[in-house]
Scaffold this motif. Structure first.
Motif, PDB file in Angstrom:
ATOM      1  N   ILE A   4       0.863  -1.359  -0.053  1.00 39.42           N
ATOM      2  CA  ILE A   4       0.017   0.130   0.028  1.00 39.42           C
ATOM      3  C   ILE A   4       0.936   1.154  -0.002  1.00 39.42           C
ATOM      4  CG2 ILE A   4      -1.654   1.528   1.481  1.00 39.42           C
ATOM      5  CD1 ILE A   4      -1.712  -2.535   1.226  1.00 39.42           C
ATOM      6  N   GLU A   5       0.879   1.877  -1.001  1.00 40.49           N
ATOM      7  CA  GLU A   5       1.646   3.172  -1.134  1.00 40.49           C
ATOM      8  C   GLU A   5       1.142   3.918  -0.638  1.00 40.49           C
ATOM      9  OE1 GLU A   5       4.603   6.027  -2.267  1.00 40.49           O
ATOM     10  OE2 GLU A   5       4.664   3.827  -1.956  1.00 40.49           O
ATOM     11  N   CYS A   6       1.571   5.024   0.232  1.00 38.40           N
ATOM     12  CA  CYS A   6       0.862   5.942   1.177  1.00 38.40           C
ATOM     13  C   CYS A   6       1.479   7.498   0.890  1.00 38.40           C
ATOM     14  CB  CYS A   6       1.002   5.823   2.642  1.00 38.40           C
ATOM     15  SG  CYS A   6       0.496   4.064   2.837  1.00 38.40           S
ATOM     16  N   PRO A   7       1.045   8.127  -0.168  1.00 41.26           N
ATOM     17  CA  PRO A   7       1.551   9.489  -0.470  1.00 41.26           C
ATOM     18  C   PRO A   7       0.775  10.479   0.321  1.00 41.26           C
ATOM     19  CG  PRO A   7       0.134   8.899  -2.311  1.00 41.26           C
ATOM     20  CD  PRO A   7       0.469   7.532  -1.319  1.00 41.26           C
ATOM     21  N   THR A  37      -2.976  -0.877  -3.523  1.00 41.31           N
ATOM     22  CA  THR A  37      -3.752   0.306  -2.756  1.00 41.31           C
ATOM     23  C   THR A  37      -3.000   1.478  -2.776  1.00 41.31           C
ATOM     24  OG1 THR A  37      -5.152  -1.212  -1.859  1.00 41.31           O
ATOM     25  CG2 THR A  37      -5.133   1.124  -1.013  1.00 41.31           C
ATOM     26  N   ILE A  38      -3.476   2.582  -3.218  1.00 44.56           N
ATOM     27  CA  ILE A  38      -2.868   4.108  -2.918  1.00 44.56           C
ATOM     28  C   ILE A  38      -3.738   4.612  -1.741  1.00 44.56           C
ATOM     29  CG2 ILE A  38      -2.258   6.013  -4.045  1.00 44.56           C
ATOM     30  CD1 ILE A  38      -0.688   4.000  -5.110  1.00 44.56           C
ATOM     31  N   LYS A  70      -6.421   0.174  -5.986  1.00 43.47           N
ATOM     32  CA  LYS A  70      -7.597   0.733  -5.250  1.00 43.47           C
ATOM     33  C   LYS A  70      -7.232   2.066  -4.590  1.00 43.47           C
ATOM     34  CE  LYS A  70      -7.907  -3.502  -3.724  1.00 43.47           C
ATOM     35  NZ  LYS A  70      -7.173  -4.377  -4.695  1.00 43.47           N
ATOM     36  N   LEU A  71      -8.104   2.960  -4.046  1.00 44.02           N
ATOM     37  CA  LEU A  71      -7.948   4.173  -3.243  1.00 44.02           C
ATOM     38  C   LEU A  71      -8.333   3.854  -1.786  1.00 44.02           C
ATOM     39  CD1 LEU A  71      -8.983   6.527  -5.930  1.00 44.02           C
ATOM     40  CD2 LEU A  71      -6.610   5.860  -5.282  1.00 44.02           C
ATOM     41  N   ASP A  91     -12.307   2.977  -2.382  1.00 47.28           N
ATOM     42  CA  ASP A  91     -12.501   1.717  -2.132  1.00 47.28           C
ATOM     43  C   ASP A  91     -12.494   1.332  -0.541  1.00 47.28           C
ATOM     44  OD1 ASP A  91     -12.458   0.030  -4.964  1.00 47.28           O
ATOM     45  OD2 ASP A  91     -10.704   1.573  -4.766  1.00 47.28           O
ATOM     46  N   TYR A  92     -11.691   2.063   0.048  1.00 47.79           N
ATOM     47  CA  TYR A  92     -11.404   1.746   1.384  1.00 47.79           C
ATOM     48  C   TYR A  92     -11.260   2.991   2.278  1.00 47.79           C
ATOM     49  CZ  TYR A  92      -9.129  -2.612  -0.227  1.00 47.79           C
ATOM     50  OH  TYR A  92      -8.840  -3.540  -0.836  1.00 47.79           O
ATOM     51  N   LEU A  93     -12.010   3.156   3.386  1.00 46.93           N
ATOM     52  CA  LEU A  93     -11.825   4.065   4.401  1.00 46.93           C
ATOM     53  C   LEU A  93     -10.961   3.686   5.394  1.00 46.93           C
ATOM     54  CD1 LEU A  93     -15.614   5.314   4.865  1.00 46.93           C
ATOM     55  CD2 LEU A  93     -13.862   5.727   2.904  1.00 46.93           C
TER      56      LEU A  93
END
Length: 281
Positions: A4-7, A37-38, A70-71, A91-93
């Motif tokens: 999961i890349e976390c900018p 996921t981003i 996915k975001l 997609d995700y919270l």
């Protein structure tokens, strides 16, 4: 293996506002790499995290048509969950739940009891809008506030999340205090005990300790990892001196050395590494 890349985590503590177009250009480059996921933004109060006040505008500029990523958006309360859940692209919270009472107050202005109540409401919102809730157990490996912490406490928190049918739980080393020993202990106990939950590792680290932490989590069965290119960022709510995020490029090299095929576009990854300089330097 999921990376999961976390900018969002990399950007949120930077005081100078990063222009919306610059954020969007960078995230669009990340979308071409092939990360699972981003973690791209957050729907929180602009007073709390001014850098993320343009998350909705960034979302409008993202080019998702040719990306399988996915975001994920971070939220801190029910209102933020309602705001984020209305976007079909998300997609995700993600919600930060802390085992440290002090940090829960600092991070979301709530007690742990209030946060758990909010979490139940947020889970209802996720189910209503067909989103998946990711719960981060902040200060999951200890805290600098002398608040009580032990592995049994973390396990009890996971039991509460399981009651709410939370399917993804990420253990967060918010200030970089995790050791290989407690990483191993937690993941090796939690993963077999809660087979219905996907466990992740959100590890903050230093250049000299990252590999031993990843090795411990990997050997204990963790297959979901958060990172940020070049290790930028950290948690601005944690303490004055930030410990950096896990460098994504280190995760990539580590898992490839294990013989894993991550399915990443290496040219796009190198382009994103180059682009990061325009964002953070």
């Amino acid at each position: 293996m999921k990376i999961i890349e976390c900018p969002r985590d990399a950007m949120q503590g930077i005081q100078a506002f990063i222009p919306t177009d610059v954020k969007a250009k960078y995230i669009n480059q990340l979308l071409q790499v092939g990360f699972d996921t981003i973690d791209f933004g957050s729907f929180v109060s602009p007073k709390a995290i001014p850098q993320m006040r343009d998350t909705a505008e960034v979302l409008e500029r993202l080019e998702l048509e040719h990306s399988a990523s996915k975001l994920l958006a971070i939220i801190a309360n029910s209102r933020g969950a309602e705001d984020a859940a209305k976007y079909a692209q998300i997609d995700y919270l993600g919600f930060p739940l802390s085992v440290s009472e002090t940090f829960q107050q600092r991070n979301t202005n709530k007690s742990i009891a209030q946060a758990l109540q909010q979490l139940a409401e947020i889970q209802n919102t996720c189910q209503k809008y067909d989103k998946t809730l990711v719960t981060y157990i902040s200060m999951g490996f200890g805290n600098p506030y002398n608040d009580p912490w032990d592995v049994e406490t973390v396990i009890r928190f996971v039991e509460e999340l399981d009651k709410l049918q939370v399917k993804i739980v990420s253990l967060s080393d918010t200030v970089g205090v995790a050791t290989p020993e407690n990483i191993t202990y937690l993941f090796s106990h939690l993963i077999p005990a809660f087979e219905q939950i996907e466990f992740g590792a959100h590890l903050h680290t230093t250049p000299t300790t990252w590999q031993e932490k990843v090795e411990a989590a990997y050997q204990a069965g963790c297959r979901r990892y958060d990172g940020a290119l070049r290790g930028y960022g950290g948690c601005p709510m944690a303490k004055d001196e930030l410990v950096g995020n896990m460098p994504t490029e280190n995760l990539v090299s580590f898992f490839e050395n294990k013989g894993l095929n991550l399915g990443l576009n290496k040219d796009a990854l190198q382009a994103a590494m180059a682009e990061s300089g325009a964002v953070f330097l």
